[in-house]
Write a protein that holds these residues in place. Structure first.
Motif, PDB file in Angstrom:
ATOM      1  N   ASP A   1       0.819  -1.176  -0.036  1.00 31.31           N
ATOM      2  CA  ASP A   1      -0.093   0.282  -0.139  1.00 31.31           C
ATOM      3  C   ASP A   1       0.781   1.373  -0.036  1.00 31.31           C
ATOM      4  OD1 ASP A   1      -2.176  -1.429   0.063  1.00 31.31           O
ATOM      5  OD2 ASP A   1      -1.975  -1.937   2.307  1.00 31.31           O
ATOM      6  N   CYS A   2       2.120   1.043   0.112  1.00 32.45           N
ATOM      7  CA  CYS A   2       3.023   2.373  -0.189  1.00 32.45           C
ATOM      8  C   CYS A   2       3.948   2.131  -0.960  1.00 32.45           C
ATOM      9  CB  CYS A   2       3.413   2.545   1.244  1.00 32.45           C
ATOM     10  SG  CYS A   2       4.252   1.426   2.126  1.00 32.45           S
ATOM     11  N   PHE A   3       3.941   1.181  -2.002  1.00 33.02           N
ATOM     12  CA  PHE A   3       4.880   0.965  -3.257  1.00 33.02           C
ATOM     13  C   PHE A   3       4.927   2.506  -3.897  1.00 33.02           C
ATOM     14  CE2 PHE A   3       4.340  -3.650  -4.006  1.00 33.02           C
ATOM     15  CZ  PHE A   3       5.370  -4.237  -3.450  1.00 33.02           C
ATOM     16  N   GLY A   4       6.233   2.906  -3.987  1.00 32.22           N
ATOM     17  CA  GLY A   4       6.349   3.914  -4.738  1.00 32.22           C
ATOM     18  C   GLY A   4       5.868   5.399  -4.271  1.00 32.22           C
ATOM     19  N   VAL A   5       5.303   5.664  -3.319  1.00 30.11           N
ATOM     20  CA  VAL A   5       4.787   6.660  -2.502  1.00 30.11           C
ATOM     21  C   VAL A   5       5.764   7.610  -2.031  1.00 30.11           C
ATOM     22  CG1 VAL A   5       3.265   7.733  -0.714  1.00 30.11           C
ATOM     23  CG2 VAL A   5       2.543   5.482  -1.756  1.00 30.11           C
ATOM     24  N   PRO A   6       6.009   8.857  -2.828  1.00 26.97           N
ATOM     25  CA  PRO A   6       7.479   9.499  -2.624  1.00 26.97           C
ATOM     26  C   PRO A   6       7.245  10.190  -1.284  1.00 26.97           C
ATOM     27  CG  PRO A   6       5.858  10.707  -4.158  1.00 26.97           C
ATOM     28  CD  PRO A   6       5.343   9.370  -4.094  1.00 26.97           C
TER      29      PRO A   6
END
Length: 520
Positions: free
Chosen positions: A145-150
């Motif tokens: 749920d936080c893949f690639g969340v900058p």
């Protein structure tokens, strides 16, 4: 170059990047204190109606709703809403990986807003069909749920936009709920230990609790410490062996032991290690295990002072990982009956459930508390007995007309029935569910073998269909049975996360696991 080789090389690069990034990826205590330490305090739910001595909750984990696998959302709509309507739990806990965040070829990992919109719509449908209050649903983040969340809370942090917790303004990293019924209190504390930096998999395979997070969990679990009739449950996404220690060398296990939880509920591993991890933790035990369905420690000797209300509580807890919805279509019901904690795992791969049976006493001797069970047995004359009745919850779409409890003695070569008793339903106004009981001479089943006697509940509905509970061992005198399937002894993985061997062992394990499964 074929996809498998490309993926392997891609993974190799990412793992070595992770080795460089992970030590610096945690938020500082100051930044976390500013942004993510608001917590829900004093959330007390009065559980009304019969049965007075029992509450039950439902857990789901690792939904992985994906635009490439619409059947996951379809089955969630089809099965879970009606099942929750039948079960009528007091809480529904969803422990992470709500969406998948992966491309069809598994090579790209990032948040997909379409998946989050689908998650929101599916959960709204499930809640509507269940007839339950939305406020009893709690959904935590997982690593997917936080893949690639900058940036947490930024434009691409869709969890903060579409999750139930976000919609209900539960914006802290720790959530606390207390269920009250029949003079008992049941404290549930959920937490988010996913990394603040939105790295792509598999570099975010581990949870990273900070000192601030541990302090927040400790504060929440300290509620009602002066009360004797309280049960404490924690829930999160990552198993403890997939949770790093803090910079100070502290871990979740230390906090959980301090408060002597009954259980820590988690997911993440998709039943890849055995069916799922059932792990008992006890303080001051010299040997550490990474184990499937095995115990740490042994019951201690007790004296008369141990039955005093001032006696120190035991330092122990169970870690119960559950299977995933993604492949296993798994759902768990956990019940607390007069302080006794038990659960049953359901498998919806073969369709909906017409009747569900969850025995709440006597407990399965493989998974009960090791120290406190001995204390409960020895202190019965002084504490008042909860042992005098066999008890079971039954959830059914059809009317149940006959329920019986059978006890088998397995000491003979062929097990024989030594007790066959009809059970009566507890009647009352505003019933939340059906609890069946049967009186028995429980002292007749004291035995030095914790697996000699086995309990099975049989229920017959109005159409003559018979349902059975699992035939399971029980031990009245608090002795615990070993589950001998897949016993594996090794060192706890936590030290690897804070030692040089982590740089060598974990990448190898990660490459092999993800290359083989691409699941976590």
């Amino acid at each position: 170059m074929d996809v498998a080789k490309w993926w392997f090389l891609h993974l190799l690069v990412m793992v070595f990047v992770a080795i460089l990034v992970l030590p610096f990826s945690r938020s500082s205590p100051e930044s976390e204190a500013e942004g993510r330490t608001r917590r829900l305090r004093g959330n007390v739910i009065e559980v009304e109606g019969e049965p007075k001595s029992v509450v039950w909750v439902v857990q789901l984990s690792d939904l992985h709703l994906s635009v490439h696998h619409p059947e996951r959302a379809y089955d969630l709509r089809r099965y879970v809403g009606p099942a929750l309507a039948m079960i009528n739990p007091s809480l529904v806990l969803i422990t992470g990986d709500l969406t998948d965040g992966k491309s069809k070829d598994l090579l790209t990992m990032k948040q997909d807003e379409i998946e989050w919109i689908e998650y929101q719509n599916v959960l709204d449908n499930v809640i509507q069909r269940s007839g339950l209050n939305k406020e009893i649903f709690y959904d935590l983040r997982g690593n997917h749920d936080c893949f690639g969340v900058p940036k947490a809370g930024g434009a691409y942090d869709y969890y903060q936009k579409y999750s139930i917790n976000a919609k209900l303004r539960r914006d802290g990293n720790v959530q606390s709920i207390t269920l009250q019924n029949g003079g008992w209190k049941h404290l549930f504390v959920g937490f988010d230990s996913a990394m603040e930096t939105g790295l792509r998999g598999p570099t975010n395979l581990f949870g990273h609790p900070t000192n601030q997070l541990l302090a927040n969990i400790d504060l929440e679990l300290s509620q009602c410490d002066v009360e004797s009739a309280i049960t404490k449950i924690a829930f999160g996404h990552f198993p403890l062996s997939f949770s790093a220690l803090t910079d100070d060398g502290k871990g979740l296990k230390d906090v959980f032991l301090k408060h002597s939880l009954s259980a820590y509920l988690c997911g993440h591993l998709h039943a890849k290690f055995g069916k799922n991890i059932k792990r008992h933790h006890q303080s001051n035990h010299p040997t550490k295990y990474y184990q499937f369905n095995i115990h740490q420690g042994f019951p201690t000797n007790m004296d008369e002072q141990s039955c005093s209300s001032k006696a120190n509580s035991s330092k122990e807890f169970w870690e119960w990982e559950m299977g995933d919805w993604r492949w296993s279509r798994a759902m768990r019901i956990l019940a607390i009956d007069s302080g006794h904690v038990s659960y049953v795992d359901l498998d919806f791969r073969l369709g909906s459930k017409e009747t569900i049976i969850l025995p709440t006493f006597p407990l399965d001797s493989r998974f009960m508390q090791r120290i406190s069970s001995v204390r409960d047995f020895k202190c019965q004359p002084k504490r008042g007995s909860s042992y005098e009745l066999i008890r079971t919850l039954i959830f059914s779409r059809t009317e149940i007309v006959l329920v019986s409890a059978k006890v088998y003695d397995t000491r003979p070569e062929t097990p024989i029935v030594v007790l066959d008793s009809s059970m009566r339903k507890i009647e009352g106004n505003g019933s939340r569910g059906d609890l069946y009981v049967a009186p028995w001479n429980w002292r007749a089943f004291e035995d030095p073998s914790p697996s000699r006697y086995r309990l099975q509940i049989e229920a017959i509905d109005i159409f003559g269909k018979t349902s059975y509970s699992e035939l399971r061992p029980f031990s009245i005198n608090g002795l615990t049975a070993q589950n001998c399937r897949a016993l594996v002894r090794a060192y706890d993985m936590n030290p690897f996360l804070n030692s040089p061997i982590y740089c060598f062992m974990i990448p190898v394990l990660l490459m092999y696991a993800v290359y083989k499964t691409s699941s976590l």
